[in-house]
Design a protein around this motif. Structure first.
Motif, PDB file in Angstrom:
ATOM      1  N   HIS A 125      33.128  46.795  39.736  1.00 24.89           N
ATOM      2  CA  HIS A 125      32.920  47.116  38.317  1.00 24.89           C
ATOM      3  C   HIS A 125      31.668  46.422  37.797  1.00 24.89           C
ATOM      4  O   HIS A 125      30.853  47.030  37.100  1.00 24.89           O
ATOM      5  N   ASP A 128      28.517  48.075  39.046  1.00 26.41           N
ATOM      6  CA  ASP A 128      28.219  49.307  38.316  1.00 26.41           C
ATOM      7  C   ASP A 128      27.671  49.008  36.929  1.00 26.41           C
ATOM      8  O   ASP A 128      26.744  49.672  36.460  1.00 26.41           O
ATOM      9  N   LEU A 151      36.053  45.120  32.047  1.00 22.56           N
ATOM     10  CA  LEU A 151      37.121  45.790  32.781  1.00 22.56           C
ATOM     11  C   LEU A 151      38.486  45.305  32.295  1.00 22.56           C
ATOM     12  O   LEU A 151      38.723  44.094  32.196  1.00 22.56           O
TER      13      LEU A 151
END
Length: 155
Positions: A125, A128, A151
């Motif tokens: 995460h 990204d 997240l």
């Protein structure tokens, strides 16, 4: 191969944004159960993050942003301290303690231990978020956007 138990999702949650001097670190919890993180583990994670940044980060071409994972696992705890440097490189440092002594984190990075499956999901995460808010925005990298990409999921 025989596994000790069936897979079950673990909650990964954004906990806080730690500001340590010039640094801004997103802090996440990962827990084996729904129990909150042990305060001794959080306090010790804060201490090791600060110490690791002072010891290692100054030798890198960093941006003073990164993340900390505090994973309260089944039989032990993992803490990882990560920061971005040289545009696309992640510096990753791992600590482990027993469940019985959460405040006794041991530095494990030299052993080669990197991450468990849940830790890797969080790292993915963050990768990204870095690509989308910084690398793909080369004209005006958006560190605030990166820090805001958080997240909260069961994986």
């Amino acid at each position: 191969m025989k596994l000790s138990e069936n897979y079950r999702a673990r909650p990964i949650r954004f906990v806080d944004l730690w500001e340590l001097g010039e640094w801004k670190l997103k802090v996440y919890s990962i827990t084996y159960t729904d129990n909150p993180l042990a305060s001794a583990l959080v306090d010790t994670a804060h201490q090791v993050a600060l110490a690791r940044l002072k010891e290692s980060a100054s030798r890198t071409n960093h941006y003073a942003v990164g993340f900390v994972g505090i994973h309260q696992g089944k039989i032990g705890n993992f803490v990882f301290v990560d920061w971005w440097a040289d545009e696309n490189e992640l510096h990753h440092h791992v600590y482990v303690s027993s469940s019985a002594e959460p405040d006794k984190l041991e530095y494990m990075t030299p052993s080669g231990l990197t991450a468990c499956a849940w830790d890797l999901y969080l790292i993915g995460h963050e990768r990204d978020a870095w690509v989308n808010h910084v690398l793909k925005q080369s004209e005006a990298p958006n560190l605030a956007g990166y820090l805001g990409a958080r997240l909260n999921d069961d994986v």
